[in-house]
Design an enzyme around this catalytic site. Structure first.
Site, short mmCIF file in Angstrom:
data_model
loop_
_atom_site.label_atom_id
_atom_site.label_comp_id
_atom_site.label_asym_id
_atom_site.label_seq_id
_atom_site.Cartn_x
_atom_site.Cartn_y
_atom_site.Cartn_z
N CYS A 119 -36.73 21.09 -6.72
CA CYS A 119 -36.56 22.70 -6.79
C CYS A 119 -35.17 23.09 -7.51
O CYS A 119 -35.02 23.94 -7.95
CB CYS A 119 -36.52 23.31 -5.57
SG CYS A 119 -38.12 23.23 -4.60
N HIS A 252 -32.87 30.23 -6.25
CA HIS A 252 -34.42 29.63 -6.21
C HIS A 252 -35.17 30.36 -5.20
O HIS A 252 -34.54 30.89 -4.04
CB HIS A 252 -34.01 28.12 -5.51
CG HIS A 252 -35.43 27.51 -5.33
ND1 HIS A 252 -36.54 27.51 -5.95
CD2 HIS A 252 -35.53 26.76 -4.18
CE1 HIS A 252 -37.52 26.99 -5.40
NE2 HIS A 252 -36.89 26.32 -4.18
N ASN A 282 -42.92 29.88 -3.58
CA ASN A 282 -41.94 28.85 -4.05
C ASN A 282 -42.65 28.09 -5.10
O ASN A 282 -43.54 27.30 -4.96
CB ASN A 282 -41.62 28.07 -2.89
CG ASN A 282 -40.61 26.99 -3.20
OD1 ASN A 282 -40.21 26.75 -4.51
ND2 ASN A 282 -39.99 26.30 -2.26
N1 ACO Z 1 -48.66 30.54 10.42
C1 ACO Z 1 -48.50 30.73 11.79
N2 ACO Z 1 -47.68 30.15 12.49
C2 ACO Z 1 -46.93 28.98 11.81
C3 ACO Z 1 -46.95 28.72 10.58
C4 ACO Z 1 -48.03 29.35 9.86
N3 ACO Z 1 -48.14 29.19 8.38
N4 ACO Z 1 -46.21 27.62 10.28
C5 ACO Z 1 -45.80 27.37 11.35
N5 ACO Z 1 -45.98 28.11 12.49
C6 ACO Z 1 -45.71 28.18 13.89
C7 ACO Z 1 -45.28 26.54 13.94
O1 ACO Z 1 -46.14 25.90 14.59
C8 ACO Z 1 -44.31 27.07 15.35
O2 ACO Z 1 -45.20 27.42 16.44
P1 ACO Z 1 -44.85 26.88 18.06
O3 ACO Z 1 -43.48 27.52 18.14
O4 ACO Z 1 -45.89 27.21 18.92
O5 ACO Z 1 -44.49 25.59 17.77
C9 ACO Z 1 -43.54 28.40 14.93
O6 ACO Z 1 -44.51 28.91 14.01
C10 ACO Z 1 -42.23 28.41 14.32
O7 ACO Z 1 -42.30 27.18 13.39
P2 ACO Z 1 -40.78 27.05 12.98
O8 ACO Z 1 -41.03 25.72 11.96
O9 ACO Z 1 -39.54 27.07 13.88
O10 ACO Z 1 -40.70 28.27 12.12
P3 ACO Z 1 -39.36 28.86 11.38
O11 ACO Z 1 -39.02 30.17 11.56
O12 ACO Z 1 -38.31 27.76 10.97
O13 ACO Z 1 -39.94 28.86 9.87
C11 ACO Z 1 -40.01 27.82 7.57
C12 ACO Z 1 -40.63 27.86 8.99
C13 ACO Z 1 -40.68 29.16 6.64
C14 ACO Z 1 -40.70 26.51 6.79
C15 ACO Z 1 -38.57 27.71 7.57
O14 ACO Z 1 -38.13 26.85 8.39
C16 ACO Z 1 -38.09 27.67 6.23
O15 ACO Z 1 -38.44 28.40 5.26
N6 ACO Z 1 -37.46 26.53 5.82
C17 ACO Z 1 -37.14 26.16 4.68
C18 ACO Z 1 -38.27 25.86 3.73
C19 ACO Z 1 -37.83 25.78 2.27
O16 ACO Z 1 -37.14 26.61 1.63
N7 ACO Z 1 -38.32 24.96 1.53
C20 ACO Z 1 -38.18 24.69 0.30
C21 ACO Z 1 -36.79 24.26 -0.31
S1 ACO Z 1 -36.67 22.98 -1.23
C22 ACO Z 1 -37.92 23.26 -2.26
O17 ACO Z 1 -38.32 24.35 -2.65
C23 ACO Z 1 -38.87 22.35 -2.55
#
Ligand code: ACO
Length: 325
Positions: A119, A252, A282
């Site tokens: 990215c 980004h 993304n």
């Molecule tokens: N729908 C419903 N529930 C979901 C989903 C979904 N799509 N995905 C995860 N959950 C649930 C999980 O299972 C978890 O449930 P649990 O508590 O019962 O176990 C709950 O939601 C919380 O999950 P977390 O992983 O703690 O959620 P978080 O608030 O951290 O959000 C996310 C996850 C959106 C991926 C976040 O961590 C994030 O944005 N991280 C950065 C990702 C990113 O920017 N990546 C790209 C950067 S580099 C590049 O672009 C390649």
């Protein structure tokens, strides 16, 4: 006379198939995977993304973005002597997507190569093109970000498949007697390879390992916020500017919460931040040039303004570019 590089045209392209969150909910439900529009909007800010159809590759999206960028710069493909494509979803193992795109565009003869920095790829590619123009190795470049991330998503993994989309963005970067690109800052830390990767490879005619995207979202989130602030401060410092000099921040587009948190740390109001993650998801290396072109064409971003571009991605890689449009 000192030589600089300057963006003279922007372009972008999204594949026509738009998948709203409710389309994703339906498609995933059919596979037994539960998600909801509320969860996706609340945790990421994403409302829709675009996916390619079968038989469409990164070079196809990139070519369309390049044609639009050339048109806006008033240039033809024949005038281009350098093409750099940032992509993590190349058409083939080799040759590079840049070579394939060059031929489709009819820009044959100049240098063409890919950059792999996930990215952060567009920030890396723009920095390389700027350096090549300043040393005289090139005069007029197309710098492209093009991705078909839908090909490497695991649609049984709801924690990743709702986040990404396909698309392309491009800029024409030309030699200039006035700056253009003011400063850039690139970094990588390979000890974080495992938190965001596609750990498969091709060997002996088969795919070995897993060819689908894996991500530790929380680890990526924490790292991203810290390094984006560092890179932004570094480019401002190198150019003897402050955050108050920025007209637009174009980060980004991974997650609205990462964008908001970086803006808050830099004290840049959200009114000065270009946000397209809600409509594009993304799109990895394509996200910054896509956001730039969208903002230029909507009339938000104007000639002469100071822009802070910043990216972060797998590797871990990160960087920023400060420029005058
Ligand atoms: N729908 C419903 N529930 C979901 C989903 C979904 N799509 N995905 C995860 N959950 C649930 C999980 O299972 C978890 O449930 P649990 O508590 O019962 O176990 C709950 O939601 C919380 O999950 P977390 O992983 O703690 O959620 P978080 O608030 O951290 O959000 C996310 C996850 C959106 C991926 C976040 O961590 C994030 O944005 N991280 C950065 C990702 C990113 O920017 N990546 C790209 C950067 S580099 C590049 O672009 C390649």
């Amino acid at each position: 006379m000192k030589k600089y590089s300057r963006i003279t045209g922007t372009g972008s392209f999204l594949p026509p198939r738009r998948m709203s969150n409710s389309d994703m909910v339906d498609a995933l439900q059919a596979r037994g995977v539960e998600t909801s529009d509320e969860w996706i909007v609340d945790r990421t800010g994403i409302r829709a993304r675009h996916f390619v159809d079968d038989g469409v590759f990164s070079s196809d999206l990139g070519v369309e973005a390049c044609k639009r960028a050339l048109e806006s710069a008033g240039r033809t493909a024949k005038e281009i002597d350098l093409i750099i494509v940032a992509t993590s979803t190349p058409d083939m193992v080799f040759p590079s997507t840049a070579c394939i795109l060059q031929n489709k565009l009819g820009a044959n003869g100049g240098a063409a190569f890919d950059v792999q920095a996930v990215c952060s790829g567009f920030i890396y590619a723009l920095t390389i093109a700027d350096a090549m123009i300043r040393t005289g190795a090139a005069q007029r470049a197309l710098v492209v970000g093009a991705e078909v991330f839908s090909r490497i998503l695991d649609f049984d993994d709801r924690t990743t498949c709702v986040l990404f989309g396909d698309g392309a963005g491009a800029v024409v970067l030309e030699a200039s007697s006035t700056p253009g690109i003011l400063s850039s800052d690139l970094h990588a830390d390979g000890k974080h390879v495992d938190i965001l990767c596609v750990p498969g490879h091709v060997a002996g005619g088969a795919i070995l390992g897993d060819p689908l995207l894996k991500m530790d979202g929380q680890a990526v989130f924490k790292l991203a916020v810290g390094v984006l602030e560092e890179a932004a401060l570094a480019v401002l410092d190198k150019a003897h500017r402050t955050a108050a000099d920025i007209d637009w921040m174009i980060p980004h587009q991974a997650n609205i919460r990462i964008i908001q948190s970086t803006a808050r740390k830099l004290k840049v109001p959200m009114a000065k931040v270009v946000v397209t993650v809600d409509q594009h998801g993304n799109t990895s290396a394509a996200s910054i040039p896509l956001a730039l072109d969208t903002a230029v064409r909507s009339g938000k971003v104007k000639l002469g303004q100071t822009l802070l571009l910043e990216g972060v991605g797998g590797g871990f890689t990160w960087g920023a570019v400060l420029l005058n449009l």
